[in-house]
Design a protein around this motif. Sequence first.
Motif, PDB file in Angstrom:
ATOM      1  N   ARG A 133       0.830  -1.205   0.000  1.00  0.00           N
ATOM      2  CA  ARG A 133       0.000   0.000   0.000  1.00  0.00           C
ATOM      3  C   ARG A 133       0.867   1.259   0.000  1.00  0.00           C
ATOM      4  N   GLN A 134       1.962   1.235   0.746  1.00  0.00           N
ATOM      5  CA  GLN A 134       2.845   2.404   0.781  1.00  0.00           C
ATOM      6  C   GLN A 134       3.453   2.670  -0.593  1.00  0.00           C
ATOM      7  N   LYS A 135       3.768   1.608  -1.333  1.00  0.00           N
ATOM      8  CA  LYS A 135       4.365   1.784  -2.652  1.00  0.00           C
ATOM      9  C   LYS A 135       3.353   2.243  -3.693  1.00  0.00           C
ATOM     10  N   SER A 136       2.090   1.808  -3.552  1.00  0.00           N
ATOM     11  CA  SER A 136       1.095   2.147  -4.567  1.00  0.00           C
ATOM     12  C   SER A 136       0.356   3.448  -4.265  1.00  0.00           C
ATOM     13  N   LYS A 137      -0.375   3.501  -3.185  1.00  0.00           N
ATOM     14  CA  LYS A 137      -1.217   4.664  -2.887  1.00  0.00           C
ATOM     15  C   LYS A 137      -0.782   5.430  -1.653  1.00  0.00           C
ATOM     16  N   GLY A 138       0.053   4.825  -0.829  1.00  0.00           N
ATOM     17  CA  GLY A 138       0.418   5.446   0.436  1.00  0.00           C
ATOM     18  C   GLY A 138      -0.618   5.107   1.499  1.00  0.00           C
ATOM     19  N   LEU A 139      -0.178   5.054   2.734  1.00  0.00           N
ATOM     20  CA  LEU A 139      -1.070   4.739   3.853  1.00  0.00           C
ATOM     21  C   LEU A 139      -1.571   6.021   4.492  1.00  0.00           C
ATOM     22  N   THR A 140      -2.872   6.052   4.775  1.00  0.00           N
ATOM     23  CA  THR A 140      -3.481   7.189   5.462  1.00  0.00           C
ATOM     24  C   THR A 140      -4.124   6.700   6.751  1.00  0.00           C
ATOM     25  N   VAL A 141      -3.875   7.420   7.823  1.00  0.00           N
ATOM     26  CA  VAL A 141      -4.430   7.082   9.130  1.00  0.00           C
ATOM     27  C   VAL A 141      -5.642   7.957   9.410  1.00  0.00           C
ATOM     28  N   HIS A 142      -6.704   7.334   9.919  1.00  0.00           N
ATOM     29  CA  HIS A 142      -7.907   8.062  10.328  1.00  0.00           C
ATOM     30  C   HIS A 142      -8.044   7.937  11.843  1.00  0.00           C
ATOM     31  N   VAL A 143      -8.184   9.064  12.497  1.00  0.00           N
ATOM     32  CA  VAL A 143      -8.369   9.095  13.947  1.00  0.00           C
ATOM     33  C   VAL A 143      -9.753   9.647  14.234  1.00  0.00           C
ATOM     34  N   ALA A 144     -10.561   8.850  14.925  1.00  0.00           N
ATOM     35  CA  ALA A 144     -11.914   9.283  15.285  1.00  0.00           C
ATOM     36  C   ALA A 144     -11.863   9.955  16.647  1.00  0.00           C
ATOM     37  N   GLN A 145     -12.245  11.234  16.679  1.00  0.00           N
ATOM     38  CA  GLN A 145     -12.281  11.958  17.954  1.00  0.00           C
ATOM     39  C   GLN A 145     -13.502  11.526  18.741  1.00  0.00           C
ATOM     40  N   GLN A 146     -13.375  11.507  20.049  1.00  0.00           N
ATOM     41  CA  GLN A 146     -14.477  11.094  20.905  1.00  0.00           C
ATOM     42  C   GLN A 146     -15.428  12.262  21.124  1.00  0.00           C
ATOM     43  N   GLY A 147     -16.633  11.916  21.568  1.00  0.00           N
ATOM     44  CA  GLY A 147     -17.613  12.946  21.883  1.00  0.00           C
ATOM     45  C   GLY A 147     -18.590  13.171  20.759  1.00  0.00           C
ATOM     46  N   PRO A 148     -19.721  13.850  21.058  1.00  0.00           N
ATOM     47  CA  PRO A 148     -20.776  14.054  20.063  1.00  0.00           C
ATOM     48  C   PRO A 148     -20.350  14.905  18.884  1.00  0.00           C
ATOM     49  N   ARG A 149     -19.370  15.777  19.085  1.00  0.00           N
ATOM     50  CA  ARG A 149     -18.930  16.646  17.989  1.00  0.00           C
ATOM     51  C   ARG A 149     -17.570  16.207  17.442  1.00  0.00           C
ATOM     52  N   GLY A 150     -17.207  14.960  17.739  1.00  0.00           N
ATOM     53  CA  GLY A 150     -15.912  14.459  17.303  1.00  0.00           C
ATOM     54  C   GLY A 150     -15.797  14.391  15.795  1.00  0.00           C
ATOM     55  N   ALA A 151     -14.689  14.850  15.292  1.00  0.00           N
ATOM     56  CA  ALA A 151     -14.451  14.846  13.852  1.00  0.00           C
ATOM     57  C   ALA A 151     -13.530  13.692  13.494  1.00  0.00           C
ATOM     58  N   GLN A 152     -13.418  13.435  12.196  1.00  0.00           N
ATOM     59  CA  GLN A 152     -12.508  12.408  11.691  1.00  0.00           C
ATOM     60  C   GLN A 152     -11.241  13.113  11.207  1.00  0.00           C
ATOM     61  N   LEU A 153     -10.127  12.847  11.842  1.00  0.00           N
ATOM     62  CA  LEU A 153      -8.862  13.442  11.447  1.00  0.00           C
ATOM     63  C   LEU A 153      -8.095  12.443  10.587  1.00  0.00           C
ATOM     64  N   GLU A 154      -7.308  12.931   9.656  1.00  0.00           N
ATOM     65  CA  GLU A 154      -6.509  12.010   8.846  1.00  0.00           C
ATOM     66  C   GLU A 154      -5.150  12.606   8.529  1.00  0.00           C
ATOM     67  N   ALA A 155      -4.187  11.703   8.380  1.00  0.00           N
ATOM     68  CA  ALA A 155      -2.817  12.106   8.056  1.00  0.00           C
ATOM     69  C   ALA A 155      -2.105  10.904   7.446  1.00  0.00           C
ATOM     70  N   LYS A 206      -7.636  -1.713   8.914  1.00  0.00           N
ATOM     71  CA  LYS A 206      -7.152  -2.419  10.083  1.00  0.00           C
ATOM     72  C   LYS A 206      -7.192  -1.452  11.233  1.00  0.00           C
ATOM     73  N   ARG A 207      -7.723  -1.909  12.337  1.00  0.00           N
ATOM     74  CA  ARG A 207      -7.727  -1.071  13.518  1.00  0.00           C
ATOM     75  C   ARG A 207      -6.458  -1.354  14.282  1.00  0.00           C
ATOM     76  N   GLY A 208      -5.728  -0.328  14.568  1.00  0.00           N
ATOM     77  CA  GLY A 208      -4.508  -0.501  15.337  1.00  0.00           C
ATOM     78  C   GLY A 208      -4.846  -0.870  16.761  1.00  0.00           C
ATOM     79  N   LYS A 209      -3.882  -1.077  17.558  1.00  0.00           N
ATOM     80  CA  LYS A 209      -4.064  -1.385  18.954  1.00  0.00           C
ATOM     81  C   LYS A 209      -5.021  -0.364  19.529  1.00  0.00           C
ATOM     82  N   LYS A 210      -6.068  -0.824  20.247  1.00  0.00           N
ATOM     83  CA  LYS A 210      -7.091   0.109  20.694  1.00  0.00           C
ATOM     84  C   LYS A 210      -6.386   1.193  21.432  1.00  0.00           C
ATOM     85  N   GLY A 211      -6.431   2.213  20.825  1.00  0.00           N
ATOM     86  CA  GLY A 211      -5.747   3.357  21.122  1.00  0.00           C
ATOM     87  C   GLY A 211      -4.357   3.386  20.585  1.00  0.00           C
TER      88      GLY A 211
END
Length: 198
Positions: free
Chosen positions: A36-58, A189-194
């Motif tokens: 994946r790193q060679k073809s498209k690159g890996l992107t991480v999504h972090v889900a913020q907690q709480g009712p107004r939590g946004a989805q962050l990515e990098a 894939k979900r990384g180690k919970k947290g």
Amino acid sequence: MVSATTMTPLVTIDQIHPVKVSFNLPQDDLPLIQARQKSKGLTVHVAQQGPRGAQLEAPVNFTSNAVNNVSGTIELRSTFANDDDALVPGQLVNVTVQLDDIPNALVVPREAVNVGPDGRYVFVVADGKVVEKPVRVLFDDGASAAVTGDLESGEQVVTDGQLRLVPGAKVLVEGAKPALSGGAARGGKRGKKGGKAS
């Protein structure tokens, strides 16, 4: 870090702009990670907690060159700009990273997949009786499984009481859960919970 004559630090300075998020994936996923790193690159999504939590990515910008012998995992890291101070050092976050795409995946509830002496299989309901069909699991996200095999889209699969079944047994269909097709399963894939921010 500033310290006096004792080993207890007087001040600890943490960097928050940017913040690095560290997480671990099983070493078995290393071929998928590298491809994946060679073809498209890996992107991480972090889900913020709480009712107004946004989805962050990098993007993933660090992959360890060694496997942890104790846990059998490999460490990855992403750097988030964190301009809104959403992440703080030491915070535990839920991390998701997509490793593969499975176009037109056939998806069944995870509980429909059974393991037998000849491998994995599902029970399919046909004319009020069950038929055993072998399948191969392509991806399992903990709730659903993308499978391939003799199973057809739209067939009803058994999700409860499989231990009492044998091929040809009569069944009562209470809540039909057919196999679904047409979408692309996200091989996330979900990384180690947290993953951990640092």
